[in-house]
Design an enzyme around this catalytic site. Sequence first.
Site: not given
Ligand code: GLP
Length: 239
Positions: A67, A136, A138, A143
């Site tokens: 993404d 949450n 995702h 989402e």
């Molecule tokens: C972001 C990314 C996700 C990632 C998530 C968790 O929003 N789009 O792909 O898995 O957040 O991130 P973190 O590892 O910083 O908690």
Amino acid sequence: MKLVTCADNIAVSSRAAQILISEINGNPDLVLCLPTGRTPRLIYNNLVLAYRNRAVSFSRSIIFNLDEYVGLAGNDVGSFSAYMKDMFIDHVDVGANAWHIPNGKASDIDSEAAQYDRAIAEAGGLDFVVLGVGSNGHIGFNEPGASLTSRTRVVELTKETLAANIPDLPREPRPHQGITIGIANIMEARKVLLVASGASKAAAIYQLINRGDPSQWPVAALCDHDDVTVLLDEAASGK
Ligand code: GLP
């Protein structure tokens, strides 16, 4: 689903890197899909070290990112593109045209999304997807409410996701949309590796392991994938 609980994110990351290295050494032409976020930072450190020690080469791999933020250029410090270059791409031997990430600044963002799906199909589909998870539930930027048949598209980010990601978005105006591969893209991948670290992920992991409703907890869609490995630290397995 294979579930492995490790002491902490250091152990999760070293195990994840080992799995990736062995997959790539087993099939150097692997089509990978890789995440950003705080959790996988140490995985990239480990992969770069392994590359320097000649334990792995990415010269034949094809890499897609999950993404990107809509509205951020690839050289914006908050973009996932900048993260990937800084953490991984600039330090290893990934081929010049072998790394793909959606262009969040594309003038026609919907055709950018369609083009991304075409590029995945032309590469023969995703072999191995590495995922983090949001608090949450995702995955990528899918989402709660994301359709199980979704493919690459533009999505609105939830307040929870924006709040969690603000430390990595130093400048105003901050993005409020993402462009992400969909749940269907992830479910079609041959293998999935999910990493989760910290107590803030425990509720999402509970839903994954207890077959929660994927329309509320997108990560729970992975219950229906037949080759998923989940690497957790103790805090993420707290529930
Ligand atoms: C972001 C990314 C996700 C990632 C998530 C968790 O929003 N789009 O792909 O898995 O957040 O991130 P973190 O590892 O910083 O908690």
